[in-house]
Design an enzyme around this catalytic site. Structure first.
Site, short mmCIF file in Angstrom:
data_model
loop_
_atom_site.label_atom_id
_atom_site.label_comp_id
_atom_site.label_asym_id
_atom_site.label_seq_id
_atom_site.Cartn_x
_atom_site.Cartn_y
_atom_site.Cartn_z
N ARG A 199 0.75 -1.19 -0.09
CA ARG A 199 -0.01 0.01 0.02
C ARG A 199 0.96 1.15 -0.09
O ARG A 199 2.22 1.07 0.24
CB ARG A 199 -0.82 -0.05 1.30
CG ARG A 199 -1.91 -1.24 1.34
CD ARG A 199 -2.75 -0.89 2.68
NE ARG A 199 -3.61 -2.22 2.72
CZ ARG A 199 -3.28 -3.32 3.37
NH1 ARG A 199 -2.02 -3.49 4.13
NH2 ARG A 199 -3.75 -4.33 3.40
N HIS A 254 -2.28 2.97 -5.46
CA HIS A 254 -2.89 1.69 -5.35
C HIS A 254 -3.04 0.64 -6.66
O HIS A 254 -3.20 -0.58 -6.42
CB HIS A 254 -4.13 1.94 -4.51
CG HIS A 254 -4.56 0.83 -3.58
ND1 HIS A 254 -3.95 0.75 -2.35
CD2 HIS A 254 -5.63 -0.04 -3.65
CE1 HIS A 254 -4.50 -0.18 -1.65
NE2 HIS A 254 -5.56 -0.75 -2.53
N HIS A 305 -3.75 -9.44 3.45
CA HIS A 305 -5.52 -9.42 3.44
C HIS A 305 -5.85 -10.57 4.55
O HIS A 305 -5.29 -11.74 4.77
CB HIS A 305 -6.28 -9.79 2.19
CG HIS A 305 -6.16 -9.16 1.16
ND1 HIS A 305 -6.42 -9.36 -0.10
CD2 HIS A 305 -5.77 -7.50 1.19
CE1 HIS A 305 -6.24 -7.90 -0.81
NE2 HIS A 305 -6.08 -7.23 -0.09
N ARG A 365 -0.55 -1.91 -6.73
CA ARG A 365 -0.73 -2.95 -5.83
C ARG A 365 -1.89 -4.00 -6.31
O ARG A 365 -1.70 -5.19 -6.42
CB ARG A 365 -1.21 -2.61 -4.32
CG ARG A 365 -1.87 -3.66 -3.45
CD ARG A 365 -2.10 -2.78 -2.19
NE ARG A 365 -3.08 -3.62 -1.30
CZ ARG A 365 -2.36 -4.49 -0.54
NH1 ARG A 365 -1.21 -4.62 -0.17
NH2 ARG A 365 -3.11 -5.11 0.47
N LYS A 401 -1.81 -2.34 7.60
CA LYS A 401 -3.26 -2.12 7.74
C LYS A 401 -3.71 -3.25 8.91
O LYS A 401 -3.36 -4.34 8.71
CB LYS A 401 -4.12 -2.27 6.59
CG LYS A 401 -5.58 -1.86 6.63
CD LYS A 401 -6.35 -1.94 5.26
CE LYS A 401 -7.88 -1.61 5.43
NZ LYS A 401 -8.66 -1.64 4.22
N TYR A 439 -9.51 -10.21 -7.49
CA TYR A 439 -8.70 -10.34 -8.58
C TYR A 439 -8.80 -11.30 -9.53
O TYR A 439 -8.09 -11.35 -10.72
CB TYR A 439 -7.03 -10.34 -8.08
CG TYR A 439 -6.75 -9.15 -7.22
CD1 TYR A 439 -6.53 -7.80 -7.76
CD2 TYR A 439 -6.59 -9.29 -5.91
CE1 TYR A 439 -6.41 -6.86 -6.74
CE2 TYR A 439 -6.30 -8.22 -5.05
CZ TYR A 439 -6.30 -7.01 -5.39
OH TYR A 439 -6.07 -5.63 -4.84
#
Length: 291
Positions: A139, A235, A261, A238, A164, A270
């Site tokens: 990120r 982003h 994640h 990414r 995150k 994706y």
């Protein structure tokens, strides 16, 4: 948050302390304060006097004035913290419901476009930073917060501290990215910008890291120079990293770990943009009839 140029009310000060006690990120604190300020403007009085019905009317006001679903939900999250934690009156939020966010497909660059964007990045520091964003799938905030000591060339990994969700993890470090980082390190060191144990990508003041805004400006300039017409942010790199790995048959659970994640269904988006996978599928019209 600007707490030096204006008087801070006892209520605001308590909320600031509550957020600091929980070690919320500065940007999160700013968003929460902004949410409470919006409510105060709507009420035209102190937000701690709001009733359940007034809070419901406030959400209707946000909807009627065209507030986006993301902003609306972020506002409700800030208000929930204020009423639940600072005031201890969680019952006031019972009629405030977040709205469902539309599931959108992220914009993704092709491998050729990603290479062209990086090649068009003239500033060596920005090129190295964007190479990390694409080559490791980080990120923008994670790229900016990297320190020199986070580069582990022996294990070919990047240490991402407090990403995150306030979680540490390791990201992949390819030989190409490592070479670009070393090239930038030599230049930065010669310029006196690389402080011992300091930021890998320092800002104008070496004591401060490169900002997300500066990084996004760099990627916009590079995309324009490369003739890329898609709307590109840091982003996007990414997203492209994850999509290109999936197209190379990398297991989606591995990609989930690399991206940091928490949930697999977040990574599974994706699969909808991996066009190389779609091209491999033989459609029913292409199937040969049995002989």
């Amino acid at each position: 948050m600007d707490t030096t140029t204006r008087a801070v009310s006892p209520l605001r000060q308590r909320m600031l302390e509550d957020m600091r006690m929980r070690k919320l990120e500065p940007r999160t604190q700013e968003a929460y304060i902004r949410a409470v300020r919006k409510l105060s403007v709507f009420l035209k009085r102190s937000p701690d006097t709001a009733t359940v019905e007034e809070l419901r009317n406030f959400q209707l006001h946000l909807v009627d004035t065209g507030t986006s679903p993301i902003t609306l939900n972020a506002t409700l999250t800030g208000l929930k913290f204020f009423f639940d934690t600072t005031l201890g009156r969680s019952e006031l939020m019972v009629r405030m419901q977040p709205v469902k966010l539309p599931r959108t497909i992220p914009a993704v660059l092709s491998v050729q476009e990603a290479a062209a964007l990086l090649a068009a990045t003239r500033n060596i520091k920005h090129q190295a930073a964007l190479s990390v964003a694409y080559g490791a799938g980080l990120r923008a905030s994670e790229v900016c917060r990297l320190k020199v000591g986070d580069v582990d060339s022996q294990r070919m990994a990047l240490r991402v501290e407090q990403g995150k969700g306030s979680k540490d993890r390791y990201a992949m470090l390819s030989p190409v990215v490592l070479a670009r980082l070393r090239a930038w390190w030599r230049v930065g060191r010669a310029q006196g910008k690389m402080l011992p144990g300091g930021w890998l990508f320092p800002g104008l003041d070496p004591m401060d890291p490169l900002t997300i805004r500066q990084l996004n400006r760099a990627v916009h300039d590079a995309a324009s120079a490369a003739g890329i017409t898609k709307r590109v942010t840091t982003h996007t790199l990414r997203h492209s990293f994850a999509t290109h790995l999936l197209e190379r048959k990398v297991d989606i659970r591995v990609i989930q770990v690399l991206l940091g994640h928490k949930r697999l269904d977040t990574t599974s988006i994706y699969a909808h943009v991996a066009t190389d996978l779609l091209r491999e599928v033989i459609g029913p019209l292409e199937e040969r009839p049995p002989s």
